[in-house]
Design an enzyme around this catalytic site. Structure first.
Site, PDB file in Angstrom:
ATOM      1  N   LYS A 167       0.822  -1.210   0.000  1.00  0.00           N
ATOM      2  CA  LYS A 167       0.000   0.000   0.000  1.00  0.00           C
ATOM      3  C   LYS A 167       0.858   1.262   0.000  1.00  0.00           C
ATOM      4  CE  LYS A 167      -3.470  -2.676  -0.123  1.00  0.00           C
ATOM      5  NZ  LYS A 167      -4.015  -2.999  -1.470  1.00  0.00           N
ATOM      6  N   HIS A 190     -16.351  17.653   4.887  1.00  0.00           N
ATOM      7  CA  HIS A 190     -16.629  16.629   5.907  1.00  0.00           C
ATOM      8  C   HIS A 190     -18.052  16.817   6.430  1.00  0.00           C
ATOM      9  CE1 HIS A 190     -15.732  13.687   9.010  1.00  0.00           C
ATOM     10  NE2 HIS A 190     -16.300  14.495   9.884  1.00  0.00           N
TER      11      HIS A 190
END
Length: 208
Positions: A73, A117
């Site tokens: 990753k 958000h």
């Protein structure tokens, strides 16, 4: 007053992982000429993201870095940084991007990454913010457009919008009402950035 602000269009790159409704809201505002910017690319970690279709609709180039295809990753994050540096955007907008940006990316683009958000930060950072608010029984929820720093949803706040939780409202109702406000404040925050109206002093954003 508008004459005081830059007329040159700033280069904006988008990061998205899902349906791309915030991406569409921003691109529509760009198309209407209300933001002095241009979408130069969409980068996604999800080859099945609906955001790809939206980018194509608005003729924005796309690049896919399939997160699942990287055994290491860390290699994904390295490739992402390389790609971002290659495009050299003046602003990066994370619109439903479901990966945490590594410090190397944030340091390469300081105060040049804006996120949306679904809570009134600093309340309810992280995943499932709407559910967090719903479970907490708050009477007012909302959304926040903010600069991204190395914390989790902790960067300087640009704009916020409140949503009153009404009697009989479900968690899904709340999520949809918050989303409507996201579609308003994210394009506005980007507009202010592109007009050179955002200044950070002592960790707080001033809009001029």
């Amino acid at each position: 007053m508008a004459s005081l602000f830059t007329k040159r269009k700033k280069k904006i790159l988008f990061l998205a992982s899902g349906r791309g409704s915030n991406l569409k809201a921003v691109l529509q505002t760009l198309r209407n000429g209300k933001i002095p910017g241009q979408g130069i690319a969409l980068v996604t970690d999800n080859p099945e993201a609906k955001a790809l279709e939206i980018a194509a609709e608005f003729q924005v180039p796309t690049r896919v870095l399939d997160f699942r295809s990287f055994l290491e990753k860390s290699e994904y994050h390295r490739k992402l940084l390389e790609l971002l540096l290659e495009f050299s955007p003046e602003l990066i907008v994370t619109a439903g991007y479901m990966k945490i940006l590594k410090p190397e990316v944030i340091r390469a683009f300081p105060n040049r990454i804006i996120n949306i958000h679904p809570s009134l930060l600093p309340a309810f950072p992280g995943l499932a913010a709407q559910k967090q608010a719903w479970n907490a029984g708050v009477k007012i929820a909302g959304c926040t457009a903010h600069f991204v720093d190395e914390g989790v949803d902790s960067g300087p706040i640009i704009l916020q919008a409140a949503v009153k939780i009404k009697e009989g409202m479900s968690e899904r109702d709340l999520t949809l009402e918050i989303l409507k406000e996201e579609h308003k404040i994210l394009p506005l925050a980007i507009r202010y950035f592109c007009e050179d109206r955002l200044f950070i002093e002592n960790g707080k954003v001033n809009i001029r």
